[in-house]
Enzyme design. Structure first.
Site, mmCIF file in Angstrom:
data_model
loop_
_atom_site.group_PDB
_atom_site.id
_atom_site.type_symbol
_atom_site.label_atom_id
_atom_site.label_comp_id
_atom_site.label_asym_id
_atom_site.label_seq_id
_atom_site.Cartn_x
_atom_site.Cartn_y
_atom_site.Cartn_z
ATOM 1 N N GLU A 193 0.847 -1.197 0.000
ATOM 2 C CA GLU A 193 0.000 0.000 0.000
ATOM 3 C C GLU A 193 0.878 1.240 0.000
ATOM 4 O OE1 GLU A 193 -2.693 0.418 3.379
ATOM 5 O OE2 GLU A 193 -2.712 2.594 3.088
ATOM 6 N N ARG B 243 0.404 10.426 0.242
ATOM 7 C CA ARG B 243 0.696 11.505 1.191
ATOM 8 C C ARG B 243 1.925 12.283 0.804
ATOM 9 N NH1 ARG B 243 0.241 8.209 6.781
ATOM 10 N NH2 ARG B 243 -1.547 7.017 6.082
ATOM 11 N N THR C 106 -4.614 6.077 1.701
ATOM 12 C CA THR C 106 -4.983 7.461 1.991
ATOM 13 C C THR C 106 -5.863 8.048 0.885
ATOM 14 O OG1 THR C 106 -2.718 7.605 2.882
ATOM 15 C CG2 THR C 106 -4.084 9.539 3.123
ATOM 16 N N LYS D 29 -11.069 -1.904 6.513
ATOM 17 C CA LYS D 29 -9.878 -1.526 7.285
ATOM 18 C C LYS D 29 -10.360 -0.999 8.626
ATOM 19 C CE LYS D 29 -6.703 2.432 7.136
ATOM 20 N NZ LYS D 29 -5.394 2.853 6.611
HETATM 21 C C1 3PG Z 1 -1.374 4.727 8.162
HETATM 22 O O1 3PG Z 1 -2.309 4.988 7.436
HETATM 23 O O2 3PG Z 1 -0.487 5.529 8.474
HETATM 24 C C2 3PG Z 1 -1.312 3.329 8.609
HETATM 25 O O3 3PG Z 1 -2.322 3.120 9.472
HETATM 26 C C3 3PG Z 1 0.013 2.917 9.123
HETATM 27 O O4 3PG Z 1 0.146 3.197 10.433
HETATM 28 P P1 3PG Z 1 1.538 2.921 11.166
HETATM 29 O O5 3PG Z 1 2.528 3.877 10.565
HETATM 30 O O6 3PG Z 1 1.213 3.237 12.598
HETATM 31 O O7 3PG Z 1 1.891 1.474 10.920
#
Ligand code: 3PG
Length: 214
Positions: free
Chosen positions: A47, A51, A74, A134
């Site tokens: 994934e 961002r 995201t 999710k």
């Molecule tokens: C996110 O969208 O940032 C994910 O949930 C990942 O989270 P993490 O960096 O705490 O693993």
């Protein structure tokens, strides 16, 4: 693509390995070697979070890596869905769900793993046909204990929890019946990417890929 069809596809992708790496890519040069390192360690579903300015180009580059199944995370807007699909994303992940976002995934045939954190959000998505969701932000929203409790009244939804999960915490989730996989960024630490230490990332992926599922 209907929500039920999207969830079937999402389930297939989530079952490939116990962990889906959540990737924040700043430098496009990291994309291909990162994907190769994670796939080599046994984590094929990746994934890439939308961002960073490099994210869409990273998806394009990673989609070329043999064995990788690259998705976009995201997703917040219909424009994100369109751009992710155009870049070659095979699936999408969102922190929550809006009608506009869900409509865009249906229209662009992008299997979505929609985010939910409360019983009502989970039920609303289930009503539409999303049986794979999710759970976000997992640790902050109640963690494995919360998901275990949700599994009693709503056993028909399988979750990919993400947010605050580590190698140490992952087994608490993976042993639950309603968990299909977990997501986390711990397998791709930024310092290792900056150093170009792809062997370290493969080692982290291998550890994650060997986590037992319940
Ligand atoms: C996110 O969208 O940032 C994910 O949930 C990942 O989270 P993490 O960096 O705490 O693993």
């Amino acid at each position: 693509m209907t929500p039920a069809e999207q969830s079937l596809k999402a389930a297939e992708i989530c079952r490939l390995a116990p962990v889906v790496p959540v990737l924040v890519i700043d430098d496009i040069a990291h994309a291909a070697p990162l994907a190769r390192a994670l796939v080599a360690g046994g984590l094929p579903a990746l994934e890439v979070t939308l961002r960073t300015p490099a994210a869409l180009d990273a998806i394009r580059a990673m989609a070329e890596v043999p064995g990788g199944i690259v998705g976009a995370g995201t997703l917040l807007t219909p424009a994100d869905v369109k751009a992710a699909k155009a870049a070659g994303a095979m699936f999408g992940v969102s922190p929550g769900a809006t009608e506009r976002l869900l409509d865009a995934c249906a229209e662009h045939d992008l299997p979505l793993l929609p985010g939910a954190a409360t019983a009502s959000e989970i039920m609303a998505l289930l009503d539409m046909g999303y049986t794979v969701q999710k759970f976000f932000p997992a640790e902050q929203a109640g963690g494995a204990a919360y998901l275990n409790s949700i599994g009693s009244p709503i056993p028909q939804v399988a979750f990919c929890p993400t947010g605050g999960i580590s190698l140490t915490l992952a087994p608490d989730y993976l042993r639950l019946k309603n968990i299909i996989c977990v997501g986390g960024s711990w397998v791709a630490p930024k310092d290792a990417m900056v150093r170009g230490d792809w062997a370290a990332i493969t080692a982290l992926a291998r550890q994650a890929a060997q986590l037992p599922r319940g």
